[in-house]
Design an enzyme around this catalytic site. Structure first.
Site, mmCIF file in Angstrom:
data_model
loop_
_atom_site.group_PDB
_atom_site.id
_atom_site.type_symbol
_atom_site.label_atom_id
_atom_site.label_comp_id
_atom_site.label_asym_id
_atom_site.label_seq_id
_atom_site.Cartn_x
_atom_site.Cartn_y
_atom_site.Cartn_z
ATOM 1 N N LYS A 115 0.824 -1.222 0.000
ATOM 2 C CA LYS A 115 0.000 0.000 0.000
ATOM 3 C C LYS A 115 0.851 1.263 0.000
ATOM 4 C CE LYS A 115 -4.513 -1.427 1.505
ATOM 5 N NZ LYS A 115 -5.614 -1.288 2.437
ATOM 6 N N LYS A 201 -5.239 -10.037 -6.230
ATOM 7 C CA LYS A 201 -6.446 -10.443 -5.503
ATOM 8 C C LYS A 201 -7.616 -9.513 -5.843
ATOM 9 C CE LYS A 201 -5.867 -7.824 -1.294
ATOM 10 N NZ LYS A 201 -5.749 -7.685 0.111
ATOM 11 N N LYS A 204 -11.251 -4.045 -3.227
ATOM 12 C CA LYS A 204 -12.049 -2.819 -3.362
ATOM 13 C C LYS A 204 -11.231 -1.701 -3.989
ATOM 14 C CE LYS A 204 -13.256 -3.838 1.249
ATOM 15 N NZ LYS A 204 -13.931 -3.718 2.485
HETATM 16 P P1 TYM Z 1 -10.624 -6.121 4.371
HETATM 17 O O1 TYM Z 1 -11.640 -5.093 4.677
HETATM 18 O O2 TYM Z 1 -9.629 -5.815 3.280
HETATM 19 O O3 TYM Z 1 -11.316 -7.494 3.996
HETATM 20 C C1 TYM Z 1 -12.302 -8.100 4.838
HETATM 21 C C2 TYM Z 1 -12.151 -9.611 4.802
HETATM 22 O O4 TYM Z 1 -12.251 -10.101 3.455
HETATM 23 C C3 TYM Z 1 -11.115 -10.913 3.153
HETATM 24 N N1 TYM Z 1 -10.777 -10.724 1.725
HETATM 25 C C4 TYM Z 1 -10.577 -11.726 0.851
HETATM 26 N N2 TYM Z 1 -10.627 -13.070 0.990
HETATM 27 C C5 TYM Z 1 -10.395 -13.826 -0.111
HETATM 28 N N3 TYM Z 1 -10.114 -13.281 -1.345
HETATM 29 C C6 TYM Z 1 -10.060 -11.938 -1.528
HETATM 30 N N4 TYM Z 1 -9.805 -11.415 -2.733
HETATM 31 C C7 TYM Z 1 -10.293 -11.102 -0.389
HETATM 32 N N5 TYM Z 1 -10.310 -9.736 -0.217
HETATM 33 C C8 TYM Z 1 -10.603 -9.536 1.085
HETATM 34 C C9 TYM Z 1 -10.008 -10.393 4.049
HETATM 35 O O5 TYM Z 1 -8.995 -11.370 4.249
HETATM 36 C C10 TYM Z 1 -10.768 -10.069 5.323
HETATM 37 O O6 TYM Z 1 -10.911 -11.225 6.109
HETATM 38 N N6 TYM Z 1 -7.361 -5.474 8.079
HETATM 39 C C11 TYM Z 1 -8.601 -6.102 7.703
HETATM 40 C C12 TYM Z 1 -9.765 -5.731 8.607
HETATM 41 C C13 TYM Z 1 -9.493 -5.940 10.052
HETATM 42 C C14 TYM Z 1 -9.499 -7.179 10.744
HETATM 43 C C15 TYM Z 1 -9.190 -6.833 12.104
HETATM 44 C C16 TYM Z 1 -9.698 -8.503 10.365
HETATM 45 C C17 TYM Z 1 -9.231 -4.963 10.942
HETATM 46 N N7 TYM Z 1 -9.044 -5.479 12.193
HETATM 47 C C18 TYM Z 1 -9.110 -7.822 13.087
HETATM 48 C C19 TYM Z 1 -9.615 -9.487 11.363
HETATM 49 C C20 TYM Z 1 -9.324 -9.139 12.702
HETATM 50 C C21 TYM Z 1 -8.958 -5.684 6.293
HETATM 51 O O7 TYM Z 1 -8.533 -4.659 5.820
HETATM 52 O O8 TYM Z 1 -9.835 -6.533 5.684
#
Ligand code: TYM
Length: 339
Positions: A115, A201, A204
């Site tokens: 990022k 991947k 968003k």
């Molecule tokens: P975020 O918002 O990017 O994504 C949310 C969840 O979706 C999963 N994910 C995917 N899984 C499979 N293939 C993909 N292409 C894909 N894109 C997204 C992510 O692995 C995630 O589980 N940092 C985290 C949010 C967060 C969090 C936490 C998660 C903040 N604090 C504590 C777990 C525990 C994030 O940005 O996810």
């Protein structure tokens, strides 16, 4: 048994989020809440400010994400659904853990490297320390299990490292403060890839909306995106091994399998020898059929702002109460004097 996970409220919920994480959230909620386990699911709005953002959009996106999660099956009566900003313990706990996290650990985070790109000097401090907030998110509640996609595995390992070092540095050997959380990653949909590039991947932040299927897409948009998805000219093989070196084909077969609830081998047994001209419409149909009921619920729910705010307020109240004991013990362990 305590399950904790989060999602950033930046833009739409897409198929990668759904198959990689949210579907498991719902499964775990249904399975574990019946056995007395607690599930906490939150909108990571504090994380969202680590990248440039528009304040007016953040509020709207937060509410829309609540509507999306409820449409996918998160039940606010079974799970605790809230946003970080209403539970100040997350930010407090992050500061308390900043003393334990090491610069070297954070420097190794691939998401930070991706990022920040070449512009590290211009990246926000929040983007760098983001994984410490993520560790705080789960350690605060003594999470035992964290359902996430593959891309969050490294952040979870960091949370375990922070917990372990804190326990070693500040707790008696027989009385560790933090539970070490285990990631739960769905083997069949750990990493859903972009429809335009099998090596990136689904995300968003991809500028092309054609790269992802959103929960908000209507049937025409889904069919169109699947039709235009990048593929190769070969027909589908009969075995999973035959997909080696064919990332786009492998991704579409994986999506079909995950949506239909069958294995990739079963999908290939069904479509062996067929080209994408035949496979794509079948995949589009499976997607439309499964996503349509959620999309319809979502369109209805998102209009009721008062109901969405009430869900968040109720969840936050419960989360604040659950967070308090561990937060207090963390202040104490560090020797901080509080009234
Ligand atoms: P975020 O918002 O990017 O994504 C949310 C969840 O979706 C999963 N994910 C995917 N899984 C499979 N293939 C993909 N292409 C894909 N894109 C997204 C992510 O692995 C995630 O589980 N940092 C985290 C949010 C967060 C969090 C936490 C998660 C903040 N604090 C504590 C777990 C525990 C994030 O940005 O996810």
């Amino acid at each position: 048994m305590r399950i904790v996970s989060g999602i950033q409220p930046t833009g739409n919920l897409h198929l990668g989020n759904y198959l990689g994480a949210i579907r498991n959230w719902v499964r775990m909620q249904d399975e574990w809440s019946a056995k007395g386990g607690e599930c906490l699911y939150f909108l990571a709005d504090l994380h969202a400010i680590s990248m440039p953002h528009t304040p007016a959009d953040l509020g709207a996106n937060t509410r829309e994400m609540v509507a999306a999660l409820v449409s996918c099956g998160i039940d606010p009566d079974k799970s605790i659904l809230f946003n970080q900003a209403q539970v100040p313990a997350h930010a407090e706990m992050q500061w308390l853990l900043n003393g334990t996290a090491r610069m070297g650990w954070l420097n190794r985070m691939t998401q930070w490297k991706d990022k920040a790109g070449k512009n590290r000097e211009g990246a926000s401090v929040a983007l760098f320390t983001y994984p410490v907030l993520q560790a705080a998110d789960v350690l605060l509640y003594q999470a035992t299990h964290v359902p996430v996609g593959e891309d969050q595995k490294q952040h979870l390992e960091l949370a375990r490292d922070i917990a372990q070092k804190f326990n070693n540095d500040f707790c008696a050997e027989d009385a560790p403060l933090f539970t070490l959380p285990d990631p739960i990653i769905p083997p069949e949909a750990a990493r859903i890839m972009s429809l335009r590039d099998g090596s990136a991947k689904m995300s968003k932040s991809d500028p092309s909306d054609m790269s992802r299927i959103n929960l908000t897409d209507d049937a025409d948009a889904i069919m169109q995106k699947v039709k235009k998805a990048k593929t190769d000219p070969e027909p589908l093989p009969g075995t999973v091994e035959g997909l080696a070196g064919r990332p786009e084909a492998s991704n579409l077969v994986g999506i079909y399998a995950a949506m239909a609830g069958i294995s990739a081998a079963q999908v290939l047994a069904q479509f062996e020898g067929q080209g994408f001209g035949q496979f794509k419409p079948a995949l589009g149909e499976v997607l439309v059929e499964s996503l349509a009921p959620m999309a319809a619920r979502y369109r209805e729910l998102r209009e009721d702002r008062a109901a969405l705010d009430a869900i968040l307020a109720k969840g936050a109240e419960k989360a604040r109460a659950l967070a308090a004991p561990t937060l207090n013990r963390t202040y104490d362990a560090l020797g901080l004097v509080r009234g």
